[in-house]
Design an enzyme around this catalytic site. Structure first.
Site, PDB file in Angstrom:
ATOM      1  N   GLU A 170      -2.124  -5.644  -3.435  1.00 59.90           N
ATOM      2  CA  GLU A 170      -1.044  -4.772  -2.673  1.00 59.90           C
ATOM      3  C   GLU A 170       0.074  -5.502  -2.157  1.00 59.90           C
ATOM      4  OE1 GLU A 170      -4.044  -1.005  -1.229  1.00 59.90           O
ATOM      5  OE2 GLU A 170      -3.442  -2.717  -0.064  1.00 59.90           O
TER       6      GLU A 170
ATOM      7  N   ASP B   8       0.811  -1.347  -0.028  1.00 62.83           N
ATOM      8  CA  ASP B   8      -0.075  -0.091  -0.117  1.00 62.83           C
ATOM      9  C   ASP B   8       0.678   1.389  -0.021  1.00 62.83           C
ATOM     10  OD1 ASP B   8      -2.508   1.628   0.479  1.00 62.83           O
ATOM     11  OD2 ASP B   8      -1.349   2.045   2.252  1.00 62.83           O
TER      12      ASP B   8
END
Length: 391
Positions: free
Chosen positions: A280, A208
């Site tokens: 992610e 992320d």
């Protein structure tokens, strides 16, 4: 030519006999036992039915160690205690060496260590040479263990590569085990604890951060000169759950995810949130595996593709905008970013629920609850905006 373990043991035993010969003779004379040598000479002659010179006897390691052992309580205990076990052990080492038995690296290191300890105990300078022998053999032990571990890792890596071959053609990981971990959902880990090296949540956190950075750099370069708010909106579109889920679906990421039975039965492989979270994690793993440049080379075409895709706003998008909107309100009115505080955690380790408050200058403006902290934060921001009458 490199010495064998057997040769190093032999040289070290010779050094031990050289050090023990004057030491034993001195201690026996101090004890006023001048007849010990004659007794040993007679014992050896009776045992072997042959004559040995005085020099041969006084240098015979077997003789010296047996003298120490037999006269331990009366003579040597006060000098060598508590090392009597070493003496008995070295008698066995000497016999093993004399019979030309093989010394594996682990055994050789242990035997050299015993020789070294006795030399140190009697204050013999020969201990330095034996110490060097011991360190060389120790390196062999480490190398052997390393080779074994690498062989195991290589075999495991090959098996994983075979399983994930199609995906590795798309994302060329050097260490396939990192990719496997990125694909491992926590539900699978808790159902199969011995088959995994952990779940993908930490890699998701890392991914992320990497994605936010690269997406921010992308929109900064492409839309240089635009206002911060506009750049933020463009970046949030690229990194939204909906966008990441679309990317994940493009290369069939759901097919490769390791899921527990419950997630499997409830359609986890097509769940947009689960797909975006896994992507992610893959980004985080690829960053650890190959570095930021490799991630950028892989992601850039996909970031460009996302700008051409129409993403319908949903609850997740509304919540994303809520955090940005509330942050703007807090900075404008209080010159401070909001703080998101976890005040409650409930549920089992693999099924936690987080309760989060959003505060500005210590005052609580909203509360959210979800199975992920980020989602709970978005809900809290949304509640705060509703209370303020901004939405």
């Amino acid at each position: 030519m490199q010495l064998s373990n057997h040769d190093r043991i032999g040289q070290s035993l010779t050094l031990l006999s050289q050090a023990l010969s004057p030491y034993v003779e001195q201690k026996m004379r101090e004890f006023d036992d001048n007849k010990w040598f004659d007794k040993e000479k007679k014992r050896i002659s009776n045992k072997n039915n042959s004559n040995h010179s005085n020099e041969e006897i006084i240098q015979d390691l077997s003789v010296l160690l047996n003298v120490i052992n037999q006269r331990w309580d009366k003579v040597f205990k006060q000098y060598l205690s508590p090392e009597r076990g070493l003496v008995n052990e070295l008698i066995k080492v000497r016999n093993k060496w004399a019979h030309n038995n093989r010394f594996l690296a682990e055994d050789a290191f242990r035997d050299l260590d015993s020789i070294h300890r006795l030399l140190v105990k009697i204050g013999a300078e020969q201990e330095k040479v034996v110490y060097d022998h011991k360190q060389i053999v120790l390196q062999r032990v480490f190398q052997k263990q390393s080779n074994f571990s690498q062989a195991q890792m290589s075999q495991a890596d090959e098996q994983i590569r075979e399983q994930l071959k199609e995906l590795l053609d798309i994302i060329p990981f050097q260490d396939a085990r990192l990719l496997l971990r990125a694909l491992t959902h926590r539900s699978y880990m808790f159902e199969n604890p011995t088959k995994t090296q952990g779940d993908n949540e930490q890699l998701e956190f890392l991914g992320d951060s990497v994605l936010q950075f690269l997406a921010g750099d992308y929109v900064y370069e492409k839309y240089f000169g635009e206002q911060e708010g506009q750049l933020t909106q463009k970046r949030e579109k690229i990194v939204s759950n909906e966008a990441l889920a679309i990317l994940a679906q493009d290369f069939n990421l759901g097919k490769w995810i390791k899921l527990g039975r419950g997630e499997e039965l409830t359609g986890g492989r097509t769940n947009p949130t689960l797909l975006s979270n896994t992507l992610e994690a893959v980004i985080g793993a690829y960053y650890k595996d190959s570095g930021i440049d490799a991630v950028w080379e892989w992601l850039k075409p996909m970031l460009e593709q996302l700008e051409t895709i129409k993403i319908e706003p949903n609850c997740s998008q509304v919540l994303n905008d809520a955090k940005n909107t509330f942050q703007h309100w807090a900075k404008t009115n209080h010159q401070q970013d909001p703080e998101y505080i976890v005040i409650q955690e409930s549920g089992s380790d693999h099924d936690k629920v987080f309760g989060v408050e959003v505060r500005v200058k210590g005052r609580v403006y909203g509360y959210g609850k979800a199975t992920k902290k980020k989602e709970a934060e978005k809900q809290a921001a949304n509640v705060a905006l509703q209370k303020l009458g901004l939405i």
